[in-house]
Scaffold this motif. Structure first.
Motif, PDB file in Angstrom:
ATOM      1  N   GLY A 366       0.826  -1.201   0.000  1.00 60.17           N
ATOM      2  CA  GLY A 366       0.000   0.000   0.000  1.00 60.17           C
ATOM      3  C   GLY A 366       0.857   1.246   0.000  1.00 60.17           C
ATOM      4  O   GLY A 366       1.619   1.480  -0.939  1.00 60.17           O
ATOM      5  N   HIS A 367       0.743   2.066   1.059  1.00 58.79           N
ATOM      6  CA  HIS A 367       1.521   3.297   1.169  1.00 58.79           C
ATOM      7  C   HIS A 367       2.049   3.438   2.585  1.00 58.79           C
ATOM      8  O   HIS A 367       1.427   2.988   3.538  1.00 58.79           O
ATOM      9  CB  HIS A 367       0.660   4.511   0.815  1.00 58.79           C
ATOM     10  N   GLN A 368       3.197   4.058   2.689  1.00 60.73           N
ATOM     11  CA  GLN A 368       3.758   4.325   4.003  1.00 60.73           C
ATOM     12  C   GLN A 368       4.297   5.746   4.043  1.00 60.73           C
ATOM     13  O   GLN A 368       4.663   6.319   3.006  1.00 60.73           O
ATOM     14  CB  GLN A 368       4.880   3.345   4.347  1.00 60.73           C
ATOM     15  N   LEU A 369       4.319   6.304   5.250  1.00 60.09           N
ATOM     16  CA  LEU A 369       4.834   7.647   5.440  1.00 60.09           C
ATOM     17  C   LEU A 369       6.344   7.555   5.621  1.00 60.09           C
ATOM     18  O   LEU A 369       6.826   7.110   6.658  1.00 60.09           O
ATOM     19  CB  LEU A 369       4.184   8.294   6.663  1.00 60.09           C
ATOM     20  N   ALA A 370       7.070   7.972   4.594  1.00 58.51           N
ATOM     21  CA  ALA A 370       8.532   7.944   4.642  1.00 58.51           C
ATOM     22  C   ALA A 370       9.048   9.276   5.184  1.00 58.51           C
ATOM     23  O   ALA A 370       8.493  10.335   4.891  1.00 58.51           O
ATOM     24  CB  ALA A 370       9.097   7.703   3.251  1.00 58.51           C
ATOM     25  N   VAL A 371      10.095   9.221   5.986  1.00 61.54           N
ATOM     26  CA  VAL A 371      10.753  10.443   6.465  1.00 61.54           C
ATOM     27  C   VAL A 371      11.741  10.900   5.394  1.00 61.54           C
ATOM     28  O   VAL A 371      12.618  10.139   4.979  1.00 61.54           O
ATOM     29  CB  VAL A 371      11.484  10.190   7.796  1.00 61.54           C
ATOM     30  N   VAL A 372      11.581  12.155   4.933  1.00 60.80           N
ATOM     31  CA  VAL A 372      12.431  12.647   3.843  1.00 60.80           C
ATOM     32  C   VAL A 372      13.344  13.789   4.274  1.00 60.80           C
ATOM     33  O   VAL A 372      14.309  14.100   3.580  1.00 60.80           O
ATOM     34  CB  VAL A 372      11.573  13.067   2.634  1.00 60.80           C
ATOM     35  N   THR A 373      13.038  14.448   5.404  1.00 63.63           N
ATOM     36  CA  THR A 373      13.954  15.444   5.981  1.00 63.63           C
ATOM     37  C   THR A 373      13.866  15.330   7.500  1.00 63.63           C
ATOM     38  O   THR A 373      12.794  15.041   8.047  1.00 63.63           O
ATOM     39  CB  THR A 373      13.597  16.889   5.572  1.00 63.63           C
ATOM     40  N   ASN A 374      14.971  15.573   8.184  1.00 63.26           N
ATOM     41  CA  ASN A 374      14.977  15.398   9.644  1.00 63.26           C
ATOM     42  C   ASN A 374      15.784  16.462  10.361  1.00 63.26           C
ATOM     43  O   ASN A 374      16.369  16.205  11.414  1.00 63.26           O
ATOM     44  CB  ASN A 374      15.520  14.014   9.998  1.00 63.26           C
ATOM     45  N   THR A 375      15.818  17.683   9.836  1.00 57.57           N
ATOM     46  CA  THR A 375      16.669  18.736  10.389  1.00 57.57           C
ATOM     47  C   THR A 375      16.413  18.969  11.871  1.00 57.57           C
ATOM     48  O   THR A 375      17.345  19.071  12.672  1.00 57.57           O
ATOM     49  CB  THR A 375      16.450  20.048   9.614  1.00 57.57           C
ATOM     50  N   ALA A 376      15.152  19.036  12.269  1.00 58.86           N
ATOM     51  CA  ALA A 376      14.821  19.344  13.668  1.00 58.86           C
ATOM     52  C   ALA A 376      14.973  18.138  14.588  1.00 58.86           C
ATOM     53  O   ALA A 376      15.068  18.308  15.804  1.00 58.86           O
ATOM     54  CB  ALA A 376      13.394  19.889  13.767  1.00 58.86           C
ATOM     55  N   CYS A 377      15.001  16.923  14.029  1.00 58.90           N
ATOM     56  CA  CYS A 377      15.130  15.701  14.826  1.00 58.90           C
ATOM     57  C   CYS A 377      16.118  14.766  14.137  1.00 58.90           C
ATOM     58  O   CYS A 377      15.716  13.743  13.554  1.00 58.90           O
ATOM     59  CB  CYS A 377      13.786  15.002  14.989  1.00 58.90           C
ATOM     60  N   PRO A 378      17.409  15.065  14.188  1.00 53.18           N
ATOM     61  CA  PRO A 378      18.377  14.239  13.468  1.00 53.18           C
ATOM     62  C   PRO A 378      18.465  12.799  13.960  1.00 53.18           C
ATOM     63  O   PRO A 378      18.999  11.942  13.249  1.00 53.18           O
ATOM     64  CB  PRO A 378      19.704  14.990  13.672  1.00 53.18           C
ATOM     65  N   ASP A 379      17.925  12.514  15.146  1.00 55.32           N
ATOM     66  CA  ASP A 379      17.931  11.137  15.643  1.00 55.32           C
ATOM     67  C   ASP A 379      16.899  10.254  14.948  1.00 55.32           C
ATOM     68  O   ASP A 379      16.935   9.023  15.099  1.00 55.32           O
ATOM     69  CB  ASP A 379      17.661  11.115  17.154  1.00 55.32           C
ATOM     70  N   VAL A 380      15.966  10.873  14.218  1.00 52.36           N
ATOM     71  CA  VAL A 380      14.995  10.104  13.445  1.00 52.36           C
ATOM     72  C   VAL A 380      15.565   9.885  12.056  1.00 52.36           C
ATOM     73  O   VAL A 380      15.824  10.847  11.332  1.00 52.36           O
ATOM     74  CB  VAL A 380      13.647  10.841  13.347  1.00 52.36           C
ATOM     75  N   PRO A 381      15.787   8.652  11.635  1.00 52.08           N
ATOM     76  CA  PRO A 381      16.464   8.415  10.365  1.00 52.08           C
ATOM     77  C   PRO A 381      15.606   8.806   9.166  1.00 52.08           C
ATOM     78  O   PRO A 381      14.393   8.597   9.150  1.00 52.08           O
ATOM     79  CB  PRO A 381      16.736   6.905  10.383  1.00 52.08           C
ATOM     80  N   VAL A 382      16.250   9.389   8.152  1.00 54.99           N
ATOM     81  CA  VAL A 382      15.609   9.600   6.853  1.00 54.99           C
ATOM     82  C   VAL A 382      15.492   8.260   6.163  1.00 54.99           C
ATOM     83  O   VAL A 382      16.450   7.497   6.086  1.00 54.99           O
ATOM     84  CB  VAL A 382      16.432  10.596   6.001  1.00 54.99           C
TER      85      VAL A 382
END
Length: 390
Positions: A366-382
């Motif tokens: 189906g579809h998933q929400l991918a992280v594409v930028t993480n400037t404010a939370c660099p601990d969350v992987p792109v």
């Protein structure tokens, strides 16, 4: 919480969290334990009913604190009712400028009883600028904004989206506000064509964004990227109340790969202050119990209970509403939604949550929400690169 009406699906995260936590939180307090009880009311997705629901919680259930989330008209109605009745209220999932301005008209207003945690319109602009810049040339960005309070705030020359985006060097092309629900985006599309706009930013409903996407495609003027803050931060998973049509529209726009804001995922490095459960464990529990995919408000719903419990536990007297309100106002707490601090917010009664950028992208399931930028939370992987709208 909304359990019926057009916002019914948005009540699911808070309902799940209360069912999960209520059996574990039977007592509260530091100096002497007191029994703790949860009472719920259905806002029916309407401001008038929401105000009545608050009155019932206060007068019939003798609520010491009210928690709520979801609904651009319902949430302020709940908060205003709590302010009028003198009961502490904690809310979330609404840009703080809209929360304050829609209720008081003054961004620096101090409320006596009502507290909120979320992000700002300027934070959305910063995240979207990150997405635009990672995608390519974004010197000119078209704005699909309505003519209501939301659109006026986005355009606000001091506190809105526009000045924050302009400070990053982006020129915003605003064809003018439209009335919701929209009937025709032809004039806006033609204006965007004249300015050779390839990126469009929006705060539209699912219905209006689907209409714009379809008409822009038919006119041969489909932008290469769409960012939208009001819709697609989470999927509407319920089939109640005509949501099937919404699901069809969301599927179309998920296929279009609309980019959006991200405030919570199973990959965020946070734990509950109540029992140490991680973001990933909470998402898995929700999926196992409901059969639905995790959704962003889940983490904020859990944090609502964490903050309310913390305030009741640390108030001088948990049955003294003034003491509970003061405890919320002095709260600094690490929650499953991140660190919340009401002592250093941008304005009284507000705690901030950082935003990063995401995009709904197709997968085998189906579809998933991918992280594409993480400037404010660099601990969350792109997890993916930004891809063009289709």
């Amino acid at each position: 919480m909304p359990r019926t009406g057009r916002l019914a699906a948005l009540g699911d995260p808070l309902s799940f969290v209360i069912d999960l936590l209520a059996p574990r939180l039977s007592e509260v307090g530091n100096a002497g334990r007191r029994p703790l009880r949860f009472a719920t009311r259905d806002s029916r997705s309407e401001p008038g009913r929401a105000r009545q629901a608050v009155r019932e919680l206060v007068e019939r259930d003798r609520a010491d604190v009210v928690i709520t989330m979801a609904g651009t008209k319902v949430l302020p109605a709940v908060a205003d009712a709590c302010e009028a009745l003198g009961v502490p209220c904690i809310s979330t999932t609404f840009p703080w400028q809209a929360y304050v301005y829609s209720r008081a008209g003054d961004m620096g207003h101090r409320f006596d009883w009502t507290y909120h945690f979320a992000w700002g319109l300027d934070d959305i602009a910063t995240v979207f600028a990150d997405i635009w810049e990672s995608f390519g040339d974004a010197s000119a960005v078209g704005c699909l904004w309505n003519d209501d309070l939301q659109g006026r705030l986005l355009r606000h020359d001091r506190h809105g989206f526009a000045p924050a985006a302009a400070s990053r060097g982006h020129t915003l092309i605003d064809p003018g506000g439209y009335r919701e629900p929209a009937a025709d985006f032809g004039p806006q599309i033609e204006d965007l064509r004249r300015h050779a706009v390839t990126i469009v930013t929006s705060a539209a409903t699912a219905t209006d964004l689907a209409l714009f996407h379809r008409q822009a495609r038919e006119a041969g003027c489909l932008p290469r990227l769409i960012t939208c803050s009001r819709w697609l931060a989470y999927p509407h998973t319920s089939s109640r109340g005509g949501a099937r049509n919404i699901a069809d529209m969301e599927h179309e726009l998920a296929e279009a790969r609309v980019a959006t804001l991200v405030y919570w995922t199973p990959g965020h490095p946070h734990r509950s202050s109540l029992d140490g459960i991680t973001t990933g464990e909470l998402a898995a529990a929700y999926q196992d119990c409901t059969g639905n995919l995790w959704l962003q408000p889940l983490g904020l719903a859990h944090a609502l209970v964490e903050v309310a419990h913390h305030a009741l536990a640390h108030a001088d007297a948990p049955t003294d509403r003034r003491a509970v309100a003061q405890a919320i106002g002095s709260t600094r707490l690490d929650t499953i939604a991140g660190h919340l601090d009401w002592t250093s917010g941008p304005t009284p009664n507000i705690a901030l949550i950082p935003l990063i950028g995401g995009q709904w992208q197709p997968t085998h399931h189906g579809h998933q929400l991918a992280v594409v930028t993480n400037t404010a939370c660099p601990d969350v992987p792109v997890t993916a690169d930004v891809t063009p709208t289709r």
